[in-house]
Design an enzyme around this catalytic site. Structure first.
Site, short mmCIF file in Angstrom:
data_model
loop_
_atom_site.label_atom_id
_atom_site.label_comp_id
_atom_site.label_asym_id
_atom_site.label_seq_id
_atom_site.Cartn_x
_atom_site.Cartn_y
_atom_site.Cartn_z
N LYS A 11 0.85 -1.20 0.00
CA LYS A 11 0.00 0.00 0.00
C LYS A 11 0.88 1.24 0.00
CE LYS A 11 -4.58 0.01 0.44
NZ LYS A 11 -5.40 -0.85 -0.45
N THR A 58 -3.41 -5.81 0.29
CA THR A 58 -2.89 -4.46 0.55
C THR A 58 -3.79 -3.73 1.54
OG1 THR A 58 -3.99 -3.30 -1.27
CG2 THR A 58 -1.89 -4.38 -1.77
#
Ligand SMILES: O=c1[nH]c(=O)c2[nH]c(=O)[nH]c2[nH]1
Length: 295
Positions: A11, A58
């Protein structure tokens, strides 16, 4: 035949704010940062065979960034980045590296009627404090830095003696404006593990302060022969001031300010020693980089 030769994922642009409330004094302190967390490991089959069983989503990585910010200090950012990265190695056997980038944004305490305000802050510039930590089972490598510190000096900078040939139009100068956006970094000797990062953790803030002061003082005081020479002097001093670093680097745009010839208007003198009004250029700009290591 194709082969997956490199892969990492995670991320990016996770914005985090943390407040610390001192119960005794009533003073609050805040940290705002942007975090990027990318993982590497035995994840190839997620790319090559649609095997999602090896993927830590993520979204879960984003959640972990918040949870670790709650559970642990976020300062110094070098420590938070190391703690966050170590978590992914401890938790998931198939993850072999966590790459954590932390960008800390400025919130400087307001001074109101001469007193530091207990809970109000201002953004005094776009400068950020940056950390890149790579956590593996072989240890933790950390690079710290400063990005976006805008500086200008109105004299004390020269540039002459450069190559003159059929491609050259630039005049030599013994007095020019020097302006740049500082991007400086210093790479720490590898830490064996998280305990080694934690041991003497105050060195990270001290190094950031030293590097920032060295940058500003050298920029201001050096009779600059070139961006190249001034930045090299900065690097040398950071290596001297922070013995636990192994190398340092700068990337500096040379933001040009052009003289404006106004002699066509009533003979106005505005060049050379009479120059007062300049045209700041948005581009093109010089870009000068270097890395200096211990010999
Ligand atoms: O400090 C400078 N370095 C350069 O390499 C350069 N090149 C240039 O046109 N101006 C400057 N200034």
């Amino acid at each position: 035949m194709a082969r997956l030769s490199a892969a990492r994922y995670g991320k990016d642009n996770v914005r985090v704010y943390k407040v610390h409330k001192d119960e005794k004094t009533g003073q609050q302190s805040v940290t705002e940062m942007t975090v990027c967390c990318l993982l590497e490991g035995e994840i190839d089959t997620s790319y090559t065979q649609a095997d999602n069983s090896v993927i830590v989503a993520t979204d879960s990585i984003k959640n972990t960034i918040y949870i670790k910010a709650k559970e642990h200090p976020v300062n110094p950012p070098e420590l938070y980045a190391s703690i966050l990265g170590q978590h992914f190695l401890d938790k998931y056997a198939h993850i072999s590296a966590a790459h954590i980038d932390v960008t800390v944004h400025r919130w400087t305490r307001m001074v109101i009627d001469g007193q530091p305000h207990p809970h109000s802050f201002l953004r005094d510039g776009q400068e950020t404090r940056n950390v890149e930590a790579t956590v593996t089972r072989d240890g933790i490598t950390i690079k710290s830095g400063i990005v976006g510190l805008q500086v200008l000096k109105s004299t004390g900078s020269a540039f002459h003696g450069f190559v003159r040939d059929e491609f050259t139009t630039l005049k030599e100068t013994w007095d020019r404006i020097l302006s740049t956006d500082v991007d400086a970094g210093w790479t720490w000797k590898k830490c064996a593990n998280l305990a080694a990062v934690q041991d003497g953790v105050e060195r990270f803030d001290a190094a950031w302060e030293a590097a920032r002061n060295i940058t500003l003082k050298t920029f201001a005081e050096d009779e600059s022969a070139s961006v190249q020479n001034t930045m090299y002097k900065m690097c040398e001093q950071i290596l001297d001031a922070v013995p636990e670093t192994e190398k340092t680097n700068y990337s500096l745009p040379n933001k040009h300010y052009f003289e404006v010839d106004l002699s066509w208007h009533k003979g106005l003198q505005n060049t050379g020693k009479d120059a007062e009004v300049y045209a700041p250029q948005s581009g093109p700009n010089g870009l000068i980089k270097c890395e200096v290591s211990r010999s």
